[in-house]
Design an enzyme around this catalytic site. Structure first.
Site, mmCIF file in Angstrom:
data_model
loop_
_atom_site.group_PDB
_atom_site.id
_atom_site.type_symbol
_atom_site.label_atom_id
_atom_site.label_comp_id
_atom_site.label_asym_id
_atom_site.label_seq_id
_atom_site.Cartn_x
_atom_site.Cartn_y
_atom_site.Cartn_z
ATOM 1 N N SER A 60 0.810 -1.225 0.000
ATOM 2 C CA SER A 60 0.000 0.000 0.000
ATOM 3 C C SER A 60 0.842 1.274 0.000
ATOM 4 O O SER A 60 0.294 2.373 0.117
ATOM 5 C CB SER A 60 -0.916 0.003 1.229
ATOM 6 O OG SER A 60 -1.750 -1.126 1.206
ATOM 7 N N HIS A 106 2.884 -4.588 9.288
ATOM 8 C CA HIS A 106 1.668 -5.029 8.603
ATOM 9 C C HIS A 106 0.804 -5.814 9.588
ATOM 10 O O HIS A 106 -0.222 -6.383 9.185
ATOM 11 C CB HIS A 106 1.990 -5.974 7.440
ATOM 12 C CG HIS A 106 2.855 -5.407 6.354
ATOM 13 N ND1 HIS A 106 2.651 -4.178 5.789
ATOM 14 C CD2 HIS A 106 3.926 -5.927 5.687
ATOM 15 C CE1 HIS A 106 3.557 -3.969 4.837
ATOM 16 N NE2 HIS A 106 4.338 -5.012 4.774
ATOM 17 N N ARG A 128 -4.632 1.758 0.381
ATOM 18 C CA ARG A 128 -4.596 1.812 -1.092
ATOM 19 C C ARG A 128 -5.737 0.963 -1.645
ATOM 20 O O ARG A 128 -6.126 -0.034 -1.010
ATOM 21 C CB ARG A 128 -3.259 1.237 -1.575
ATOM 22 C CG ARG A 128 -3.033 1.359 -3.067
ATOM 23 C CD ARG A 128 -1.697 0.735 -3.460
ATOM 24 N NE ARG A 128 -1.342 1.051 -4.826
ATOM 25 C CZ ARG A 128 -0.293 0.536 -5.467
ATOM 26 N NH1 ARG A 128 0.509 -0.313 -4.839
ATOM 27 N NH2 ARG A 128 -0.039 0.864 -6.714
ATOM 28 N N SER A 136 -0.164 -5.619 -7.160
ATOM 29 C CA SER A 136 1.168 -5.368 -6.611
ATOM 30 C C SER A 136 1.638 -6.579 -5.792
ATOM 31 O O SER A 136 2.794 -7.016 -5.893
ATOM 32 C CB SER A 136 1.115 -4.104 -5.738
ATOM 33 O OG SER A 136 2.382 -3.794 -5.225
ATOM 34 N N TYR A 194 -3.372 6.242 -0.382
ATOM 35 C CA TYR A 194 -2.272 6.237 -1.371
ATOM 36 C C TYR A 194 -2.637 7.129 -2.553
ATOM 37 O O TYR A 194 -1.817 7.915 -3.033
ATOM 38 C CB TYR A 194 -2.066 4.784 -1.825
ATOM 39 C CG TYR A 194 -1.071 4.552 -2.944
ATOM 40 C CD1 TYR A 194 0.228 4.109 -2.660
ATOM 41 C CD2 TYR A 194 -1.428 4.733 -4.281
ATOM 42 C CE1 TYR A 194 1.132 3.861 -3.692
ATOM 43 C CE2 TYR A 194 -0.524 4.493 -5.310
ATOM 44 C CZ TYR A 194 0.744 4.062 -5.014
ATOM 45 O OH TYR A 194 1.638 3.815 -6.037
ATOM 46 N N MET A 233 13.341 6.934 -5.830
ATOM 47 C CA MET A 233 13.390 5.884 -4.799
ATOM 48 C C MET A 233 13.781 4.540 -5.405
ATOM 49 O O MET A 233 14.529 3.777 -4.800
ATOM 50 C CB MET A 233 12.050 5.788 -4.077
ATOM 51 C CG MET A 233 11.840 6.985 -3.157
ATOM 52 S SD MET A 233 10.377 6.844 -2.155
ATOM 53 C CE MET A 233 10.664 5.328 -1.307
HETATM 54 S S1 PPS Z 1 5.628 -3.817 1.076
HETATM 55 O O1 PPS Z 1 6.352 -4.988 0.533
HETATM 56 O O2 PPS Z 1 4.318 -4.243 1.603
HETATM 57 O O3 PPS Z 1 6.409 -3.080 2.053
HETATM 58 O O4 PPS Z 1 5.358 -2.897 -0.203
HETATM 59 P P1 PPS Z 1 4.918 -1.372 -0.126
HETATM 60 O O5 PPS Z 1 6.118 -0.514 -0.022
HETATM 61 O O6 PPS Z 1 3.850 -1.213 0.896
HETATM 62 O O7 PPS Z 1 4.205 -1.141 -1.521
HETATM 63 C C1 PPS Z 1 4.867 -1.284 -2.758
HETATM 64 C C2 PPS Z 1 4.055 -0.490 -3.764
HETATM 65 O O8 PPS Z 1 4.236 0.934 -3.529
HETATM 66 C C3 PPS Z 1 4.704 1.549 -4.739
HETATM 67 N N1 PPS Z 1 5.563 2.715 -4.481
HETATM 68 C C4 PPS Z 1 5.285 3.955 -4.877
HETATM 69 N N2 PPS Z 1 4.215 4.473 -5.506
HETATM 70 C C5 PPS Z 1 4.244 5.793 -5.785
HETATM 71 N N3 PPS Z 1 5.281 6.610 -5.479
HETATM 72 C C6 PPS Z 1 6.376 6.128 -4.855
HETATM 73 N N4 PPS Z 1 7.389 6.940 -4.565
HETATM 74 C C7 PPS Z 1 6.392 4.743 -4.519
HETATM 75 N N5 PPS Z 1 7.271 3.960 -3.902
HETATM 76 C C8 PPS Z 1 6.755 2.729 -3.887
HETATM 77 C C9 PPS Z 1 5.471 0.409 -5.399
HETATM 78 O O9 PPS Z 1 5.766 0.692 -6.737
HETATM 79 C C10 PPS Z 1 4.536 -0.752 -5.203
HETATM 80 O O10 PPS Z 1 3.369 -0.663 -6.016
HETATM 81 P P2 PPS Z 1 3.249 -1.309 -7.474
HETATM 82 O O11 PPS Z 1 1.830 -1.105 -7.891
HETATM 83 O O12 PPS Z 1 3.611 -2.766 -7.334
HETATM 84 O O13 PPS Z 1 4.216 -0.581 -8.355
#
Ligand code: PPS
Length: 297
Positions: A60, A106, A128, A136, A194, A233
């Site tokens: 999320s 989590h 999210r 994801s 999100y 990032m």
């Molecule tokens: S985890 O493993 O649960 O800790 O993953 P988490 O960090 O919660 O979520 C990963 C998703 O967040 C997206 N993400 C971002 N989105 C927008 N902006 C930024 N800067 C950003 N950084 C991480 C990441 O791409 C994963 O989503 P998806 O849809 O897979 O790309």
């Protein structure tokens, strides 16, 4: 006595998902140690007034928000990598972190430290939309070692829609937050979507600053935005985050597969109309009593 039940479910295509079930909560296989100790250690973790606990249902935006919060808390823009999670880091590592601590989890709210439930420290919660979370999560688990998922997206969705998924299910997690005022009225929480963070980043970062009660002005917030964009990032993560101790046994090439697309609405490239309808029906039933306005695209 409460038992830890090892559950291994298999669908008709032979895809499996195994987890531990303890006190009604489900844990993926890669949580640290024994879940009974984990639950006991988390409950009694001594919290501090300046602790910030970042809660998310997986996928999320934990990494994104962890880096944002870290910049606000420390006052500098250094990349902070992956958070220390209550369930993946050793408890003495968390215990000995210097203040102000930023910790992620989590875990279901009932498993939070008692101190946090009683208002010691603050909680930031990111929500999210569940269709993008599903995609994801599927992509993430398909790229992991040991805890990975080898089936199709369709078979994954059937697991994802079950009551028991890793760390519970998405709608159960959301319900906990929607009811939190009644369950844990002393907990200091801030919930952010999100999609709002992505579309209206600056005003939402100002809301985060207000909640944290730390002096960061608009220029600071703008620099946080510049330093936490998806591409920035992703680049840092791929070059600096190898061999993170918490996950070294479950990643394939030393890097957690986190930064995939970072978009709203990618689910439309994955869900068939039939899957989307099934999903909508299940969620409508399960969240019927709540007035929700989730953003899907
Ligand atoms: S985890 O493993 O649960 O800790 O993953 P988490 O960090 O919660 O979520 C990963 C998703 O967040 C997206 N993400 C971002 N989105 C927008 N902006 C930024 N800067 C950003 N950084 C991480 C990441 O791409 C994963 O989503 P998806 O849809 O897979 O790309």
């Amino acid at each position: 006595m409460d038992v830890i039940e090892k559950v291994d479910i298999r669908d008709e295509e032979g895809n499996t998902m195994d987890y531990s079930l303890y006190k009604g909560c489900s844990f993926p296989p890669h949580v640290v140690g024994n879940v009974r100790d984990l639950v006991a250690n988390c409950a009694k973790l001594k919290c501090r007034q300046d602790d910030v606990l970042l809660y998310t249902y997986p996928k999320s935006g934990t990494h994104w928000m962890h880096n944002i919060l870290n910049m606000f808390i420390t006052g500098n823009f250094a990349y902070a990598g992956t958070a220390s999670y209550l369930e993946f880091a050793k408890i003495d590592v968390i215990d000995n972190m210097p203040s102000p601590r930023l910790i992620a989890t989590h875990l279901e709210v009932d498993l939070f430290p008692d101190d946090i439930k009683n208002g010691i420290g603050k909680v930031v919660n990111i929500v999210r939309n569940p269709k993008d979370v599903a995609v994801s999560y599927y992509c993430f688990l398909s790229s992991m070692k040991g805890v990975g998922f080898t089936g199709t997206f369709d078979s994954f969705l059937r697991f994802y829609l079950k009551e028991e998924f890793f760390f519970g299910n998405w709608y159960g997690a959301l319900k906990q937050w929607l009811d939190i005022g009644k369950t844990y009225p002393k907990m200091k929480i801030f919930t952010l979507y999100y999609e709002d963070l992505k579309r209206n980043t600056l005003p939402n970062l100002k809301r985060v600053v207000n909640f944290l009660e730390i002096p960061r002005d608009e220029d600071f917030c703008k620099s946080v935005i510049d330093n936490t964009g998806f591409a920035t990032m992703k680049r840092h993560h791929e070059t600096e985050s190898k061999h993170n101790e918490q996950f070294k046994d479950v990643v394939k090439d030393g890097v957690l597969p986190i930064y995939r697309k970072g978009e709203i609405g990618d689910w439309k490239r994955w869900f068939t109309p039939a899957q989307s309808e099934l999903f909508d029906r299940v969620y409508k039933e399960r969240l019927a009593k709540y007035d929700l306005d989730l953003v899907y695209e």
